[in-house]
Write a protein that holds these residues in place. Structure first.
Motif, PDB file in Angstrom:
ATOM      1  N   ARG A 133       1.946   1.528  -4.574  1.00 24.95           N
ATOM      2  CA  ARG A 133       1.359   2.423  -5.570  1.00 24.95           C
ATOM      3  C   ARG A 133      -0.151   2.562  -5.453  1.00 24.95           C
ATOM      4  O   ARG A 133      -0.792   3.097  -6.355  1.00 24.95           O
ATOM      5  CB  ARG A 133       1.690   1.910  -6.974  1.00 24.95           C
ATOM      6  N   ALA A 155      -1.852   5.827  -6.528  1.00 26.66           N
ATOM      7  CA  ALA A 155      -0.810   6.645  -7.142  1.00 26.66           C
ATOM      8  C   ALA A 155      -1.239   7.165  -8.516  1.00 26.66           C
ATOM      9  O   ALA A 155      -2.148   6.630  -9.150  1.00 26.66           O
ATOM     10  CB  ALA A 155       0.474   5.830  -7.275  1.00 26.66           C
ATOM     11  N   TYR A 190       0.578   8.347 -12.268  1.00 23.02           N
ATOM     12  CA  TYR A 190       1.792   8.333 -13.083  1.00 23.02           C
ATOM     13  C   TYR A 190       1.689   9.430 -14.135  1.00 23.02           C
ATOM     14  O   TYR A 190       0.820   9.401 -14.995  1.00 23.02           O
ATOM     15  CB  TYR A 190       1.933   6.947 -13.728  1.00 23.02           C
TER      16      TYR A 190
END
Length: 586
Positions: free
Chosen positions: A369, A372, A374
């Motif tokens: 991640r 990353a 979200y």
């Protein structure tokens, strides 16, 4: 975290226990959602001996979080507005305001899916008084032609003059009223439903005109800054449940989680609360649970026609969670018109994925991640989506996000999962006003709380807190406490609001010495006065969300196909009919 907790039910003792405490009024609060927590704090601050009973493993009710594969996932995407005075005072009482962000001025970026153009619903910097401040915002909102914007401004003015409590107003659908005001389908979709689907969890044709009028009047018309939007910078479990548990322990209240209440019985001296772990005697009880549970637990004669609570029904919310391998959205949230996507929220910081351990090899719980983002897509009024297979939902929304966001076209959605809140709110339909009870019952010492009760508000965090304050006043009745005193471990400090943006740690609230749960403490109030008393002075309430293990990778009944069926408040919060006059310091 120092808090008295009874884990699992134990065999009933031979005699009823009494609510332990400081020798004052004995109060039992059934339900550990925002309604129950706000009631418990007000009563404990006033000197009452308070016991909170929650069937779930932790506090927070509909505004909670669960751990999943090294990150925190909120049960719903909850935001609030500056006009949510009772809820914001609740945050100050918990000392967690610094863990939230509140806009300097209302600013909602809107993506028009049909053309790909951007619009903005933004409050002017010019200090115009309300409701004139709304005129530049509407005239500058390019989601529909200028002539329709003028009609929308006129409709907003007329909407603000309606009395939401009048049966003919509450009994009318918002959609039919808008049609009578010559609002075009484009205006209804791009403006009115942008607000009301999120706040009422219902499309305009199915929503109460009275509740829609409350949203528009209090959130947009009464004060220029009322509609400024705020959100949590940490998991909701940390913001609400953990902080409330610490504060309740600090004021001598007892919290028992994992305890189901089976019966309420009136006694000669007060009330007996029968639980799986034995009975508890108290002077008064606040029932802060969802409508069906309240109808089942209320003794006969407590409320006239209490079966009507079930007639309130429920409306679902679905959330689609996407973790991209890179940043695809540059703003904290985005509203979308003309698409299955309604609202998109960036939950990267609050979920803790940036701090989660890196994936290690083929046996890792999740893909790498690093870098990353979200995103959580919130779908209110989700009857269309609630029963669709998770794989079908994932495919639809991954493709739709590629269509909407240019940056998503070259990005990979490395994780996609779905959570469902089947009973997220009561169904805020025409005629629902008459079905909502006030806080008082016909039996002395028994009060009702919950966002579904008659707060004058939609089913929101603000409504839940207001209901708790109202119920505490009813439950305490004529009892008068002594002067408040500081807790055992800290001094009472003045409230200091600080900027949001605190980092998230998986260890939870106060996980380390340099990451305290709170930085300031509000003064306590000696009495539980109620905001907005009057005809409407009656969440997320009660035991309403999935259990939280507190351990990443162990969500309650969730997998990559679907997530727990939960109960939650509407995705966004809403306006206020009146500022609090007491209870938590405003």
């Amino acid at each position: 975290m120092s808090v008295s907790v009874t884990p699992q039910p134990t065999p009933a003792p031979p005699a009823a226990a009494t609510a332990p405490g400081r020798g004052g009024h004995r109060l039992v609060v059934v339900g550990g959602g925002l309604a129950g927590l706000s009631a418990a704090l007000v009563a404990a601050d006033a000197g009452a001996d308070v016991t909170v009973l929650e069937a779930r493993p932790r506090l927070g009710g509909a505004t909670a979080s669960f751990a999943r594969d090294g990150m925190w996932v909120d049960t719903g995407q909850h935001v609030f507005m500056r006009c949510c005075t009772a809820y914001r005072a609740f945050l100050r009482r918990l000392g967690v305001v610094h863990l939230t962000t509140l806009q300097d001025r209302l600013d909602v970026p809107v993506l028009l899916a049909g053309s790909g153009a951007r619009a903005r619903l933004r409050r002017t910097r010019i200090p115009w008084p309300a409701p004139l401040h709304l005129t530049p915002a509407l005239l500058g909102y390019r989601a529909f032609p200028i002539g329709q914007r003028l009609r929308a401004a006129l409709a907003a003015h007329r909407l603000g003059r309606l009395d939401p409590s009048r049966p003919e107003v509450d009994g009318t659908s918002f959609g039919s009223w808008l049609a009578g005001q010559k609002q075009s389908p484009a205006t209804i979709e791009a403006l009115w439903e942008l607000l009301t689907v999120a706040t009422l969890n219902a499309p305009a044709d199915s929503a109460s005109l009275g509740l829609a009028a409350t949203v528009v009047r209090t959130g947009l018309l009464e004060r220029a800054d009322a509609g400024d939007i705020g959100w949590a910078d940490v998991p909701l479990q940390r913001l609400h449940g953990e902080a409330a548990a610490a504060e309740l322990a600090d004021v001598g209240a007892e919290v028992r989680t994992g305890v189901k209440v089976r019966e309420l019985t009136k006694t000669a001296s007060g009330w007996r609360v029968v639980t799986d772990s034995g009975p508890i005697d108290a002077d008064s009880v606040i029932l802060a649970v969802p409508p069906p549970a309240a109808a089942a637990l209320l003794p006969a004669g407590a409320v006239e026609n209490q079966d009507r609570f079930v007639d309130l029904g429920s409306a679902p919310i679905v959330n689609v969670h996407m973790i991209y391998d890179r940043t695809v959205l540059e703003c904290p949230f985005l509203a979308v018109v003309g698409s299955p996507v309604q609202w998109v929220f960036d939950r990267t910081a609050s979920s803790g994925i940036a701090a989660s351990p890196p994936a290690a090899g083929a046996g890792a719980d999740h893909p790498p991640r690093a870098g990353a983002q979200y995103l959580a897509i919130s779908l209110s009024a989700a009857d269309e989506w609630i029963d669709r297979p998770a794989a079908e939902i994932r495919a639809i929304f991954v493709e739709e996000m590629r269509r909407l966001l240019p940056a998503a076209r070259n990005a990979e959605a490395i994780e996609v999962f779905v959570t469902r809140e089947r009973t997220a709110t009561f169904r805020q339909a025409p005629g629902s006003y008459a079905l909502r009870p006030g806080p008082a019952t016909a039996l002395p010492g028994l009060a009702l709380a919950g966002a579904w009760t008659d707060t004058g508000w939609p089913a929101t965090m603000e409504g839940a807190v207001r209901s708790g304050l109202a119920a505490a006043k009813v439950a305490l009745g004529g009892w008068r406490p002594g002067p408040p005193s500081p807790g055992p471990t800290r001094r009472l400090l003045p409230v200091v609001e600080t900027a949001g943006g605190a980092s998230t740690r998986m260890g939870g609230c106060g996980a380390s010495a340099d990451d305290p749960c709170k930085t300031s403490q509000s003064s306590r109030m000696p009495e539980a006065n109620v905001p907005g008393e009057g005809p409407s002075s009656s969440t997320p309430s009660g035991s309403s969300t999935p259990g939280v293990t507190g351990r990443p990778g162990d969500p309650p009944g969730a997998d990559r196909q679907s997530a727990p069926t939960t109960t939650s408040t509407s995705t966004t919060t809403t306006p206020s009919a009146a500022a609090p006059t007491g209870g938590f310091p405003a």
